[in-house]
Design an enzyme around this catalytic site. Structure first.
Site, mmCIF file in Angstrom:
data_model
loop_
_atom_site.group_PDB
_atom_site.id
_atom_site.type_symbol
_atom_site.label_atom_id
_atom_site.label_comp_id
_atom_site.label_asym_id
_atom_site.label_seq_id
_atom_site.Cartn_x
_atom_site.Cartn_y
_atom_site.Cartn_z
ATOM 1 N N PRO A 1 0.831 -1.206 0.000
ATOM 2 C CA PRO A 1 0.000 0.000 0.000
ATOM 3 C C PRO A 1 0.869 1.261 0.000
ATOM 4 O O PRO A 1 1.859 1.349 0.721
ATOM 5 C CB PRO A 1 -0.805 -0.120 1.302
ATOM 6 N N ILE A 2 0.466 2.256 -0.812
ATOM 7 C CA ILE A 2 1.221 3.498 -0.903
ATOM 8 C C ILE A 2 1.314 4.198 0.450
ATOM 9 O O ILE A 2 2.351 4.764 0.805
ATOM 10 C CB ILE A 2 0.568 4.439 -1.941
ATOM 11 N N CYS A 3 0.230 4.129 1.237
ATOM 12 C CA CYS A 3 0.239 4.818 2.532
ATOM 13 C C CYS A 3 1.308 4.230 3.454
ATOM 14 O O CYS A 3 1.971 4.958 4.204
ATOM 15 C CB CYS A 3 -1.138 4.754 3.186
ATOM 16 N N THR A 4 1.490 2.906 3.392
ATOM 17 C CA THR A 4 2.525 2.257 4.209
ATOM 18 C C THR A 4 3.910 2.659 3.733
ATOM 19 O O THR A 4 4.804 2.978 4.536
ATOM 20 C CB THR A 4 2.372 0.726 4.146
ATOM 21 N N ASN B 1 4.404 6.522 4.676
ATOM 22 C CA ASN B 1 4.312 7.026 6.041
ATOM 23 C C ASN B 1 4.862 6.093 7.117
ATOM 24 O O ASN B 1 5.511 6.564 8.065
ATOM 25 C CB ASN B 1 2.838 7.344 6.371
#
EC number: 6.2.1.64
Length: 432
Positions: free
Chosen positions: A213-216, A219
């Site tokens: 996932p891009i968020c992982t 961030n």
């Protein structure tokens, strides 16, 4: 020194004493598992050593093993296709190559090495793509063995051999033996085009590429792979703009590696290495030499059985799992009725009336049983969206935002094609 031998009908001046002693234990007499069509003696030996023409596709880790096995088993007319050149990273497992060969075509070097080491064997190399050859080229072979690392190439040769089959010409059926390895796992299978399940029938058995996932990534990275993905997916376009990432360029890999190391230090993550960076950005699973050897042996064993009818061949799928101990499993993979290559039946797809053409294309790309990259769509009456040529792509691009329902009636037919695949997929569209 090669000596002329007269004990075996097919032996020649290039054969050494007792070269075929062990193989002839199988070919000189029938056994309890012998195929009814098997004719022991000089005739089958002559076919194997002087008449059988075999094509090997791929001269990498698996292909090197296959090539050596075939030559030492008695196949003397071997053709080899590979489009790659030798990299220094190949040398730890692709044993036909040496440091001096780095940069040279794999097919040419492998052919030279085998012919030098195994007198009497003729290996004809082709440095290029399998797509460069026409149907007449593939018709000349008795059977084909694949040692490929590309799903697209497998799909292409599978469809090509299925399309070659003419029901009125038995010689047009070319058995395909496909081998593949992934770390400590491997598989070998025998495909009889139009008779048994083909490669396309088993697309749903392929592992999906690992994605994060891009968020992982952006961030909360927790793994070294997250840091490498961050460097390639987010930092590369931010820093280097429109420059295309070349995963075979050491400078590009080095840049990603340095950025990923800095990211890992920031989040106190260990384990970012050069080889892992290469593996993540190229989606590469490390090759294991012993797995290659086992799968190559299985492929060549099947080739020998098919060429000589000396034993029943595999029906039709062999799996090796060596991650925890050694485990193997054999089963019959069944044909899929809706297979676009050998099934003959249209595939029914049910979608919402609100779906756009772009959403349908995304489904065709990601659906495990289809997996068509850059598909072009048309109805029997008109084009919906074509990827190529540029002029046609531009003229049909507005349809991407249109709803499929506006272009295709309920129960209507859609033909899906792709430039990378020599077949079309017939769909029947229904709406929910």
């Amino acid at each position: 020194m090669a000596t002329e031998i007269h004990v075996n009908g097919a032996a020649t001046s290039s054969d050494w004493q007792d070269r075929y002693y062990h193989v002839d234990q199988i070919l000189d007499r029938p056994g309890p598992r012998t195929d009814p069509s098997f004719l022991a003696g000089d005739e089958v030996k002559d076919f194997l050593r002087n008449k059988c023409k075999i094509l090997v596709i791929g001269a990498g880790g698996l292909g090197c093993e296959i090539l050596a096995n075939l030559a030492l088993t008695g196949f003397k007319d071997i053709h080899l296709i590979d489009m790659d050149t030798i990299d220094i990273s190949n040398l730890n497992r692709q044993f036909l190559f040496r440091p001096a060969d780095v940069g040279r075509p794999k097919a040419i070097v492998a052919a030279e090495y085998v012919m030098k080491r195994v007198p009497g064997v003729k290996v004809t190399p082709y440095y290029g793509k399998i797509q460069d050859k026409d149907d007449d080229y593939y018709m000349q072979f008795n059977l084909v063995i694949c040692g490929l690392d590309s799903v697209e190439a497998r799909r292409w040769i599978n469809a090509t051999l299925v399309n070659l089959v003419d029901s009125e010409n038995p010689e047009s059926l070319k058995p395909l033996i496909d081998g593949g390895t992934e770390g400590f796992k491997g598989q070998a299978r025998v495909i009889l085009p139009t008779v048994s399940s083909c490669y396309e029938c088993s697309l749903d058995m392929l592992n999906k590429p690992t994605t994060f996932p891009i968020c992982t990534i952006a961030n909360t990275p927790r793994l070294p792979e997250h840091c490498i993905e961050w460097a390639s997916v987010l930092e590369w376009p931010r820093v280097r703009g429109d420059e295309k990432l070349d995963t075979d360029d050491p400078e590009h890999i080095g840049w990603l590696y340095s950025i990923a190391v800095a990211r890992a230090k920031e989040f106190k993550i260990e384990g970012v290495t050069w080889s892992l960076t290469q593996g993540v950005v190229k989606n590469v699973i490390p090759a294991i030499a012993s797995t290659n050897a086992i799968i190559a042996a299985s492929c060549c064993n099947e080739a020998f059985k098919i060429a000589t009818s000396s034993a029943a061949y595999l029906n039709n799928y062999f799996m090796l799992i060596g991650t925890e101990g050694v485990y193997s499993y054999t089963f019959e993979h069944e044909k899929r009725d809706h297979c676009p290559v050998c099934g003959g039946e249209a595939l029914e797809i049910s979608i919402s009336r609100d779906w756009t053409v772009e959403q349908l294309i995304e489904l065709l790309t990601e659906k495990q049983t289809i997996q068509i990259k850059k598909p072009s769509l048309a109805t029997p009456e008109k084009p919906i969206y074509f990827q190529q040529p540029p002029q046609l792509e531009e003229s049909t691009r507005p349809n991407l935002e249109k709803k499929v329902f506006e272009l295709v009636p309920d129960g209507g037919d859609v033909v899906v094609t792709a430039s990378s695949l020599p077949f079309s997929l017939s769909l029947i569209i229904t709406y929910t």
